[in-house]
Design an enzyme around this catalytic site. Structure first.
Site, PDB file in Angstrom:
ATOM      1  CD  GLU A  64     -29.414   2.837  22.653  1.00 57.74           C
ATOM      2  OE1 GLU A  64     -30.292   2.739  23.542  1.00 57.74           O
ATOM      3  OE2 GLU A  64     -29.293   2.017  21.717  1.00 57.74           O
TER       4      GLU A  64
ATOM      5  CG  HIS B 208     -32.965   0.589  21.921  1.00 55.01           C
ATOM      6  ND1 HIS B 208     -31.871   0.427  22.735  1.00 55.01           N
ATOM      7  CD2 HIS B 208     -33.485  -0.655  21.773  1.00 55.01           C
ATOM      8  CE1 HIS B 208     -31.735  -0.846  23.070  1.00 55.01           C
ATOM      9  NE2 HIS B 208     -32.720  -1.529  22.486  1.00 55.01           N
TER      10      HIS B 208
ATOM     11  N   GLY C  85     -38.498  -3.163  19.907  1.00 49.38           N
ATOM     12  CA  GLY C  85     -39.516  -3.875  20.674  1.00 49.38           C
ATOM     13  C   GLY C  85     -40.580  -2.968  21.241  1.00 49.38           C
TER      14      GLY C  85
END
EC number: 1.1.1.95
Length: 410
Positions: free
Chosen positions: A269, A292, A295
């Protein structure tokens, strides 16, 4: 309480990657005002320079604390990962230095589960492909390949906190929930545990991954496993980027064996938001790609900030290590006298040597707490003695063979 061994305003906290302001508020409210805050990640040289005199560091997923970086942190006492995972930290290197690592394994559970539900609904309706075509000026109004969630089978791989939350939300949509886990788990609601991964893959309309990153989960969804999935089914990965074999997934999408996918995590990433993102999955209109963000909600980041900051404060204030991932766990009450901490290799004779120090000085031990892991022992000793006696005992404790770290807390 006795005077602390180091005044709180002299204890340095290094916080990087823009951890939530609630973390800073918690630290300041507890008396910790010496805080160096960075909105982004630091490169290796900047990190080594800033961490050199830091007692605590708080980071998220982009900052990598290698053994080299940890060894440059001469005063480091504890590490706080303001996220679920800790794979960005060399846990063994930290343990060797007697540095506990804390994280927030459950604070973003709801956020991840909600993202997966949203992706599931969009994929079942074929929205990603319809959206991509509409952006290119193509009007493609079709019912073919568009489905309701009600009555569909959701297969969850990894029935932990996120997996269970996801199952509850999916049931409320009328889905049938099945799960596979390496351990026997108590199902919530009407979920059903499946004993073999292949059976789960065969039966599920949607498969969602919620497993940790470790050697056993690397590429656990490879060409073989994907071929076992129901034709026309969907794959969602919001766990770890190494879990899915991306080339194998591309092959399954190109052959139309899978009707779509949603991927939130990747094998590699970008280090920062300004770095480019590339993936062979970018060519598929029927794939949802997100950076990503499982959360990444305000609620989750606030909860994480409060949780991890609280754990660092407790460790600094009284030595509690409850929920440390690489360290013996001890939950401690406050004590009015002196408190000494001793971290050592887990070997016979250390506790005897510790007790001998106080016996020879005629010091009574008011309380003693011991917890061990396979490699390490952690002892907290409360005594009624003046500062000179405590300091003398500390120097003797440091000389015990097998000692990793010893300090006078207060």
């Amino acid at each position: 309480m006795a005077k602390v061994s180091l005044e709180k305003d002299k204890i340095k906290f290094l916080l990087v990657e823009g951890v939530h302001q609630k973390a800073l508020e918690s630290l300041r409210a507890a008396g910790y005002t010496n805080i160096e805050f960075h909105k982004g990640a630091l490169d290796d040289e900047q990190l080594k320079e800033s961490i050199r005199d830091a007692h605590f560091i708080g980071l998220r997923s982009r900052t990598h604390l290698t053994e080299d970086v940890i060894n440059a942190a001469e005063k480091l006492v504890a590490i706080g990962c303001f996220c679920i995972g800790t794979n960005q930290v060399d846990l063994d290197a930290a343990a060797k230095r007697g540095i506990p690592v804390f994280n927030a394994p459950f604070s973003n559970t709801r956020s991840v589960a909600e993202l997966v539900i949203g992706e599931l609904l969009l994929l079942l309706r074929g929205v990603p492909e319809a959206n991509a075509k509409a952006h290119r000026g193509v009007w493609n109004k079709l019912a073919a390949g568009s489905f309701e969630a009600r009555g569909k089978k959701l297969g969850i791989i990894g029935y932990g906190h996120i997996g269970t939350q996801l199952g509850i939300l999916a049931e409320s949509l009328g889905m049938y929930v099945y799960f596979y886990d390496i351990e026997n788990k108590l199902p919530l609601g009407n979920a059903t545990q499946v004993q073999h991964l292949s059976d789960l893959l065969n039966m599920s309309d949607v498969v969602s991954l919620h497993v940790p990153e470790n050697p056993s989960t690397k590429n656990m969804m490879g060409a073989k496993e994907i071929s076992l999935m129901k034709p026309g089914s969907l794959l969602i990965n919001a766990s770890r980027g190494t879990v899915v074999d991306i080339p194998a997934l591309c092959d399954a999408l190109a052959s139309k064996h899978l009707a779509g996918a949603a991927i939130d995590v990747f094998p590699t990433e970008p280090a920062t938001n300004s770095d480019p993102f590339t993936s062979p999955l970018c060519e598929f209109d029927n794939v949802l790609l997100t950076p990503h963000i499982g959360g990444s909600t305000q609620e989750a980041q606030e909860n994480i900030g409060l949780e991890v900051a609280g754990k660092l404060i407790k460790y600094s204030d009284n030595g509690s290590t409850l929920s440390a991932v690489n360290f013996p766990e001890v939950s401690l009450p406050l004590h009015g006298g002196r408190r000494l901490m001793h971290i050592h290799e887990n070997r016979p004779g250390v506790l005897t040597a510790l007790n001998k120090i106080f016996a020879e000085q005629g010091v009574n031990i008011a309380a003693q707490y011991l917890q061990t892991s396979a490699q390490m022992g952690y002892v907290v000793i409360d005594i009624e003695a003046d500062e000179d006696v405590a300091e003398k005992a500390l120097q003797a404790m440091k000389a015990i063979p097998g000692t990793i770290r010893a300090r006078l807390l207060y």
